[in-house]
Design a protein around this motif. Structure first.
Motif, PDB file in Angstrom:
ATOM      1  N   TYR A   4       0.827  -1.200   0.000  1.00 34.64           N
ATOM      2  CA  TYR A   4       0.000   0.000   0.000  1.00 34.64           C
ATOM      3  C   TYR A   4       0.870   1.262   0.000  1.00 34.64           C
ATOM      4  CZ  TYR A   4      -3.002   3.501   2.246  1.00 34.64           C
ATOM      5  OH  TYR A   4      -3.668   4.643   2.565  1.00 34.64           O
ATOM      6  N   TYR A   5       1.844   1.309   0.908  1.00 33.92           N
ATOM      7  CA  TYR A   5       2.687   2.514   0.975  1.00 33.92           C
ATOM      8  C   TYR A   5       3.567   2.664  -0.258  1.00 33.92           C
ATOM      9  CZ  TYR A   5       1.197   3.402   5.728  1.00 33.92           C
ATOM     10  OH  TYR A   5       0.442   3.692   6.811  1.00 33.92           O
ATOM     11  N   VAL A   6       4.025   1.530  -0.798  1.00 37.47           N
ATOM     12  CA  VAL A   6       4.870   1.584  -1.995  1.00 37.47           C
ATOM     13  C   VAL A   6       4.102   2.194  -3.164  1.00 37.47           C
ATOM     14  CG1 VAL A   6       5.895   0.150  -3.784  1.00 37.47           C
ATOM     15  CG2 VAL A   6       6.430  -0.285  -1.401  1.00 37.47           C
ATOM     16  N   PHE A   7       2.912   1.673  -3.420  1.00 41.84           N
ATOM     17  CA  PHE A   7       2.187   2.180  -4.584  1.00 41.84           C
ATOM     18  C   PHE A   7       1.662   3.588  -4.352  1.00 41.84           C
ATOM     19  CE2 PHE A   7       2.305  -2.244  -5.870  1.00 41.84           C
ATOM     20  CZ  PHE A   7       2.667  -2.078  -7.187  1.00 41.84           C
ATOM     21  N   PHE A   8       1.417   3.910  -3.091  1.00 47.68           N
ATOM     22  CA  PHE A   8       1.030   5.285  -2.791  1.00 47.68           C
ATOM     23  C   PHE A   8       2.153   6.249  -3.190  1.00 47.68           C
ATOM     24  CE2 PHE A   8      -1.822   8.174  -1.198  1.00 47.68           C
ATOM     25  CZ  PHE A   8      -2.833   7.606  -0.457  1.00 47.68           C
ATOM     26  N   ALA A   9       3.374   5.872  -2.839  1.00 50.43           N
ATOM     27  CA  ALA A   9       4.505   6.741  -3.175  1.00 50.43           C
ATOM     28  C   ALA A   9       4.669   6.863  -4.688  1.00 50.43           C
ATOM     29  CB  ALA A   9       5.781   6.202  -2.546  1.00 50.43           C
ATOM     30  N   ILE A  10       4.516   5.730  -5.397  1.00 53.24           N
ATOM     31  CA  ILE A  10       4.653   5.788  -6.862  1.00 53.24           C
ATOM     32  C   ILE A  10       3.556   6.664  -7.460  1.00 53.24           C
ATOM     33  CG2 ILE A  10       4.680   4.437  -8.982  1.00 53.24           C
ATOM     34  CD1 ILE A  10       5.719   2.105  -7.392  1.00 53.24           C
ATOM     35  N   ALA A  11       2.334   6.503  -6.929  1.00 52.19           N
ATOM     36  CA  ALA A  11       1.216   7.296  -7.443  1.00 52.19           C
ATOM     37  C   ALA A  11       1.477   8.779  -7.256  1.00 52.19           C
ATOM     38  CB  ALA A  11      -0.077   6.885  -6.757  1.00 52.19           C
ATOM     39  N   LEU A  12       2.052   9.131  -6.107  1.00 53.82           N
ATOM     40  CA  LEU A  12       2.328  10.546  -5.864  1.00 53.82           C
ATOM     41  C   LEU A  12       3.382  11.079  -6.819  1.00 53.82           C
ATOM     42  CD1 LEU A  12       1.862  12.991  -4.018  1.00 53.82           C
ATOM     43  CD2 LEU A  12       0.368  11.045  -3.769  1.00 53.82           C
ATOM     44  N   SER A  13       4.411  10.267  -7.087  1.00 59.55           N
ATOM     45  CA  SER A  13       5.418  10.692  -8.059  1.00 59.55           C
ATOM     46  C   SER A  13       4.778  10.950  -9.401  1.00 59.55           C
ATOM     47  CB  SER A  13       6.479   9.612  -8.225  1.00 59.55           C
ATOM     48  OG  SER A  13       7.330   9.620  -7.136  1.00 59.55           O
ATOM     49  N   SER A  14       3.887  10.055  -9.796  1.00 66.36           N
ATOM     50  CA  SER A  14       3.246  10.238 -11.099  1.00 66.36           C
ATOM     51  C   SER A  14       2.388  11.494 -11.103  1.00 66.36           C
ATOM     52  CB  SER A  14       2.368   9.040 -11.451  1.00 66.36           C
ATOM     53  OG  SER A  14       2.903   7.866 -10.962  1.00 66.36           O
ATOM     54  N   THR A  15       1.731  11.762  -9.986  1.00 68.18           N
ATOM     55  CA  THR A  15       0.885  12.963  -9.931  1.00 68.18           C
ATOM     56  C   THR A  15       1.730  14.213 -10.118  1.00 68.18           C
ATOM     57  OG1 THR A  15      -0.449  11.802  -8.330  1.00 68.18           O
ATOM     58  CG2 THR A  15      -0.850  14.141  -8.565  1.00 68.18           C
ATOM     59  N   ILE A  16       2.874  14.255  -9.415  1.00 64.11           N
ATOM     60  CA  ILE A  16       3.743  15.419  -9.567  1.00 64.11           C
ATOM     61  C   ILE A  16       4.261  15.480 -11.002  1.00 64.11           C
ATOM     62  CG2 ILE A  16       5.802  16.574  -8.689  1.00 64.11           C
ATOM     63  CD1 ILE A  16       3.600  16.430  -6.671  1.00 64.11           C
ATOM     64  N   GLY A  17       4.497  14.300 -11.593  1.00 69.51           N
ATOM     65  CA  GLY A  17       4.908  14.260 -12.995  1.00 69.51           C
ATOM     66  C   GLY A  17       3.862  14.895 -13.891  1.00 69.51           C
ATOM     67  N   VAL A  18       2.599  14.581 -13.632  1.00 67.82           N
ATOM     68  CA  VAL A  18       1.527  15.194 -14.417  1.00 67.82           C
ATOM     69  C   VAL A  18       1.559  16.707 -14.229  1.00 67.82           C
ATOM     70  CG1 VAL A  18      -0.978  15.427 -14.601  1.00 67.82           C
ATOM     71  CG2 VAL A  18       0.031  13.176 -14.395  1.00 67.82           C
ATOM     72  N   ALA A  19       1.777  17.127 -12.980  1.00 68.93           N
ATOM     73  CA  ALA A  19       1.772  18.569 -12.699  1.00 68.93           C
ATOM     74  C   ALA A  19       2.895  19.277 -13.439  1.00 68.93           C
ATOM     75  CB  ALA A  19       1.902  18.812 -11.198  1.00 68.93           C
ATOM     76  N   PHE A  20       4.060  18.637 -13.501  1.00 66.24           N
ATOM     77  CA  PHE A  20       5.235  19.305 -14.057  1.00 66.24           C
ATOM     78  C   PHE A  20       5.525  18.922 -15.502  1.00 66.24           C
ATOM     79  CE2 PHE A  20       7.203  19.954  -9.590  1.00 66.24           C
ATOM     80  CZ  PHE A  20       6.354  21.026  -9.414  1.00 66.24           C
ATOM     81  N   ALA A  21       4.630  18.239 -16.163  1.00 63.17           N
ATOM     82  CA  ALA A  21       4.890  17.861 -17.549  1.00 63.17           C
ATOM     83  C   ALA A  21       4.985  19.104 -18.416  1.00 63.17           C
ATOM     84  CB  ALA A  21       3.793  16.951 -18.060  1.00 63.17           C
ATOM     85  N   LYS A  22       5.971  19.098 -19.300  1.00 62.00           N
ATOM     86  CA  LYS A  22       6.140  20.271 -20.151  1.00 62.00           C
ATOM     87  C   LYS A  22       5.339  20.140 -21.441  1.00 62.00           C
ATOM     88  CE  LYS A  22       9.531  23.104 -22.442  1.00 62.00           C
ATOM     89  NZ  LYS A  22      10.649  22.978 -23.351  1.00 62.00           N
ATOM     90  N   ASN A  23       5.117  18.899 -21.843  1.00 63.22           N
ATOM     91  CA  ASN A  23       4.364  18.721 -23.074  1.00 63.22           C
ATOM     92  C   ASN A  23       3.356  17.593 -22.914  1.00 63.22           C
ATOM     93  OD1 ASN A  23       5.820  16.287 -23.481  1.00 63.22           O
ATOM     94  ND2 ASN A  23       7.517  17.519 -24.249  1.00 63.22           N
TER      95      ASN A  23
END
Lengths: 488, 491
Positions: free
Chosen positions: A115-134
């Motif tokens: 649970y904690y592992v995938f939560f952390a990965i999900a958060l990374s992806s969310t920040i990735g969505v936020a900071f995507a340039k294209n």
């Protein structure tokens, strides 16, 4: 916009991704494992905070990790819009990690490390969505988010979780591969670039073609839950409550809404909406979703499903807000992205707290519960006021701007939709609170609350909702700047 | 710059294969380490050669000093030197990863096995390098015959039968190819690829040339396993021994795809192939049906390896769809997919084999897949995501170029088919994931317990990481490997 080359956006993504091995390493030491989650969250939030002042001045931190196609790379850009979303998501991750400790231990859930592992990965992806340039980078993190949240949604591993999980992936990945990806490729073949630019990058496409692509993207990013691509969200409520709280009130759904904000404002631009029939069609579609979500919420028996349909409705506020040609509406829509997050996460926290303390899911069973869980229901009250949009809570500010902007930009009908939906919100939230404190049969005042971490987190989020009304400066400044830059 | 390396890779491979076999008379335990050394040597030669090509550009190697139109020539360019690097590297990793499994299963016949293994790899390297049509046939036969022998290892009852089946069809394919170059030779009097391509520029309307083209391309398609010539493929790859399928499935079809690109683009040229719509139409139909057929039939399988075989058939559809669309981006996409597919198929067959060894062949029996074999299933899922086409895995990028080409050309049926097959593949692999997560209908048959040897983890990590790296370095692959091959051809 001034560009600054910087590794900071990458670090923001990596903080939670790098915590994954440590979380796995400490699977047998729960205190350490959850401590790592918290520390990663605080670090992430700190980095976003560090980037905020410069982005407020109009700078953007950029980095290209690797070139993938001509003119399109795996590139990150922390601009003001991205920072705002990242700020909300990373802050609420800290609170949710705290809440998770109380919830998961309180219920003695299995596979907590996973649970904690995938939560952390999900958060990374969310920040990735936020900071995507294209658009391509956004798509990459968007898919990562869909896939990494699957084990969280299907956490219980029973038959219900199986069918809900199936629905979840079918809707989200099916629509993104089936609709968003072809549209992105099509756009690339016509424009030869996919970079987000204020005012949009559209040129040389016929109205018919661009409208088709526009709606392929609107439906393709199904995390925004626009009717008829909304059914995954109520289904995803099978997940443990902290997952629903962070992912299905903040990270996942807002990633969808955020993607649409990027698509509407920075790929197509508001000029396109003004000129073609796509604008009115989108107003109609989102208005329908708003009313549909609110109406459906009234018919639900399970508290979390009410919240889910309420989210469906509130997400379209954001999308509708940014598509209306009025700086006030854009400001309101973006503000709602933050305000709704704080309000809705409070509501989910309370729903989870009720489940931890009493194992109750249905609103029927919650009669009189307010006398045993006064703090929880007080938080619920504040959260629901914020969602309804009443002062003195943050939700009022965003809805006020939205309604005014709708009146300016389109006219009375859309403003009416906002107001009507708010009334419906009152109709499904207030009875719950009322019945909790004033049951038909007299109930005793007996104090039995959820575990302390759960309480702390819901108190924090509800008080922040309150504070945001009196001191909305950071988000006001951000959205004010954004509406100037993006609305034009 | 040493141009001799190109010839060293092929001939040393062929010769050292026999040395490997003779070692069994000295000590049988020497065979496998020696074979690994040989493959390591070939790989390092391939690395040096590829670096030289990047630095100094392509060259032609006249065999024995005979000038090309008469003598045999090796044309070494960016694409084929990279392919050789990929082939030798994957072959090396495969044999290292399966070190223990080979010793247990093959036993004292290890000498013969290693010799066949190296011969097969050298045959493929030869096919990639050669610039002579007849020489290609010879090397094709070396690769095929050793391939038949290798595929016959495995299930005692079914593998030899499947192999014989392949022998018949494979021989037919090779004969078609031979007939085709016979026709070409009658008309042009040359076998050198570049010479022939210059000579047939004036003969575009000659029925002999058209017939030759048809024979050659059908022959290659049979060897590639393109739908509807695929019948040999699922059976041959399913029943064979694991390390063999993870060698031949990634390479055999892909090297034949390279031969196809070489014949179509270099020998006959785009002006001949695309002068009428007939060829694109036929290829379009075949590619479309291969992609759909493969995806749909894969859904119906319960045998994991058979399912993977149908995935391979789908992938072959992608490899030819570049020619069906016929513009620069689509052909880039197909070639990129050809390179990526080596790694994808290798990853799926290697991890799939490990799963089969532990949980049996039936997908329904994969209960608790993720708990019991976490790393193996993680790598399997990476391969699966790549087949579906989720970035940043490499499968996404080949599809991207194909779809881009299809949009530019306006070939919407193929565009929709590729998207559709991605969705079908998603369902396919999601089924496996779901069973691993929730448990299936069948109780798993535990054949093998205990962790795999460390050498297997090396192979596994290589397979997983290579998929991501190939994806992230797409831009460089296109610019430094594929474009130098395509630009001189007018694409």
């Amino acid at each position: 916009m001034e560009k600054v080359y910087s590794v900071l956006p990458l670090y923001t993504i990596l903080t939670s991704l790098c915590s994954v091995p440590f979380i796995m390493w400490n699977a047998k030491r729960p205190n350490l494992r959850e401590g790592i989650s918290l520390i990663a969250g605080i670090l992430k939030f700190a980095i976003v905070l560090k980037m905020l002042p410069a982005t407020l001045e109009g700078k953007a931190y950029e980095i290209t990790l690797v070139e993938l196609f001509p003119n399109v790379g795996l590139s990150l850009k922390a601009d003001l819009l991205g920072c705002m979303f990242a700020l909300v998501a990373s802050f609420l991750w800290i609170i949710t990690s705290l809440y998770s400790i109380g919830y998961m231990r309180g219920l003695k859930e299995h596979s907590q490390t996973r649970y904690y592992v995938f939560f952390a990965i999900a958060l990374s992806s969310t920040i990735g969505v936020a900071f995507a340039k294209n658009l391509l980078t956004l798509y990459l993190f968007y898919e990562m988010l869909s896939l990494s949240t699957y084990p969280l949604v299907a956490h219980h591993q029973d038959e219900d979780a199986k069918s809900s999980g199936r629905k979840y992936l079918t809707y989200l990945v099916g629509s993104s591969i089936g609709l968003a990806l072809p549209a992105i490729i099509w756009l690339y073949s016509r424009l030869n670039t996919l970079d987000f630019q204020p005012q949009g990058i559209l040129n040389g496409l016929s109205t018919y073609e661009s409208s088709l692509l526009f709606f392929m993207l609107i439906f393709g990013f199904a995390k925004a839950a626009i009717v008829p691509f909304h059914a995954w969200l109520p289904a995803a409520m099978i997940a443990p409550t902290p997952v629903s709280a962070l992912l299905h009130a903040v990270a996942v759904v807002k990633a969808g809404a955020f993607s649409l904000v990027r698509v509407i404002l920075e790929i197509f631009g508001q000029g396109f909406l003004a000129e073609s029939w796509a604008g009115p069609a989108l107003y109609l579609l989102t208005s329908l979703t708003i009313l549909f979500g609110s109406l459906m919420a009234m018919y639900q028996k399970e508290l979390k499903r009410i919240l889910a349909f309420s989210t469906v409705s509130q997400l379209s506020y954001i999308v509708l807000g940014v598509s209306i040609i009025s700086p006030l509406a854009i400001k309101g829509g973006l503000l709602h992205l933050a305000m709704h997050a704080f309000g809705k996460i409070t509501l989910f926290f309370t729903a989870g707290a009720i489940y931890v303390a009493f194992h109750k899911k249905f609103i029927q069973e919650m009669e009189g519960l307010g006398r045993q869980m006064p703090i929880t229901f007080a938080a619920f009250f504040l959260g629901s006021l914020s969602i309804i949009g009443l002062p003195p809570l943050g939700g009022f500010l965003s809805k006020w701007n939205l309604a005014l902007g709708a009146y300016q930009g389109v006219g009375l009908p859309v403003m009416g939709v906002f107001l009507l939906s708010s009334l419906l919100n009152v109709a499904y939230f207030m009875p719950i609170v009322y019945k909790a404190f004033f049951p038909s049969q007299p109930a005793k005042w007996e104090f039995k609350e959820a575990p302390l971490p759960c309480l702390i987190s819901m108190i924090v989020t509800s008080i922040i909702s309150l504070i945001l009304f009196f001191y909305p400066y950071p988000f006001f400044a951000i959205t004010e700047n954004l509406s100037k830059v993006l609305g034009g | 710059m040493s141009i001799h390396l190109s010839v060293v890779i092929v001939t040393f491979g062929l010769l050292l294969a026999f040395v490997t076999y003779t070692l069994r008379w000295i000590r049988i335990s020497l065979c496998l380490p020696f074979a690994i050394t040989v493959l390591g040597f070939l790989t390092s030669c391939a690395i040096v050669l590829f670096t030289q090509i990047i630095l100094w550009g392509p060259f032609e190697y006249p065999m024995g000093g005979w000038a090309p139109p008469i003598g045999i020539a090796y044309n070494v360019d960016h694409l084929n030197s990279f392919m050789v690097l990929v082939v030798t590297l994957v072959a090396l990793v495969n044999i290292i990863a399966n070190w223990k499994g080979l010793q247990n299963f093959v036993g004292d016949r290890i000498g013969g096995f290693c010799a066949l293994y190296i011969l097969y790899v050298s045959g493929l390297n030869g096919i990639l390098f050669t610039g002579d049509l007849f020489n290609l046939y010879v090397l094709l036969e070396i690769a095929s015959l050793t391939g038949y022998a290798l595929l016959a290892i495995g299930d005692r009852r079914l593998a030899p039968f499947a192999s014989i089946n392949y022998v018949f069809l494979g021989t037919m394919g090779a004969c078609f190819y031979l007939l085709g170059i016979g026709f070409l030779y009658i008309k042009t009097g040359s076998l050198n690829m570049i010479d022939v391509s210059n000579l047939i520029k004036q003969l575009h309307n000659s029925p002999t040339i058209i017939t030759a083209f048809m024979f050659i391309i059908v022959g290659i398609w049979i060897k590639m396993g393109l739908f509807p010539f695929h019948i040999w493929l699922p059976r041959a790859y399913t029943h064979t021994f694991g390390p063999v399928s993870s060698l031949i499935a990634p390479m055999g079809t892909k090297v034949m795809a390279y031969a196809m690109f070489k014949v179509v683009l270099t020998v006959f040229g785009i002006n001949f192939v695309f002068r009428s719509n007939a060829f694109p139409h036929i290829v379009s139909t075949l590619a479309l049906s291969a992609i759909l057929f493969g995806s749909i039939f894969a859904l119906r399988q319960t045998h994991l390896k058979r399912m993977l075989c149908f995935v391979v058939i789908t992938e072959i559809g992608y490899l030819v769809s570049g020619l069906a669309i016929g513009n620069s981006n689509a052909i880039k996409g197909s070639i990129l997919h050809m390179l990526n597919d080596v790694f994808m198929t290798f990853c799926l067959f290697l991890s799939g084999q490990a799963i089969i060894e532990r949980m049996g062949v039936n997908i329904d029996g994969f209960s608790e897949l993720f708990v019991k074999t976490p790393l193996i299933s993680a790598v399997f899922i990476t391969g699966a995501l790549s087949v579906v086409g989720i970035p940043p895995t490499c499968g996404f990028f080949g599809k991207w170029y194909l779809l881009l080409g299809a949009v530019e050309k306006g070939n919407y049926p193929l565009f929709v088919t590729i998207i559709l097959s991605s969705l079908l593949n998603l369902i396919l692999f999601f089924k496996v994931i779901e069973i691993g997560f929730y448990g299936g209908k069948v109780i798993p048959t535990w054949r093998l317990t205990g962790a795999p040897p460390w050498s297997f983890y090396v192979g596994l990590c290589f397979a997983g990481v290579s998929i991501i790296l190939m994806g992230l370095f797409t831009f460089h692959l296109i610019r430094y490997v594929i474009e130098p091959f395509l630009t001189p051809l007018g694409l």
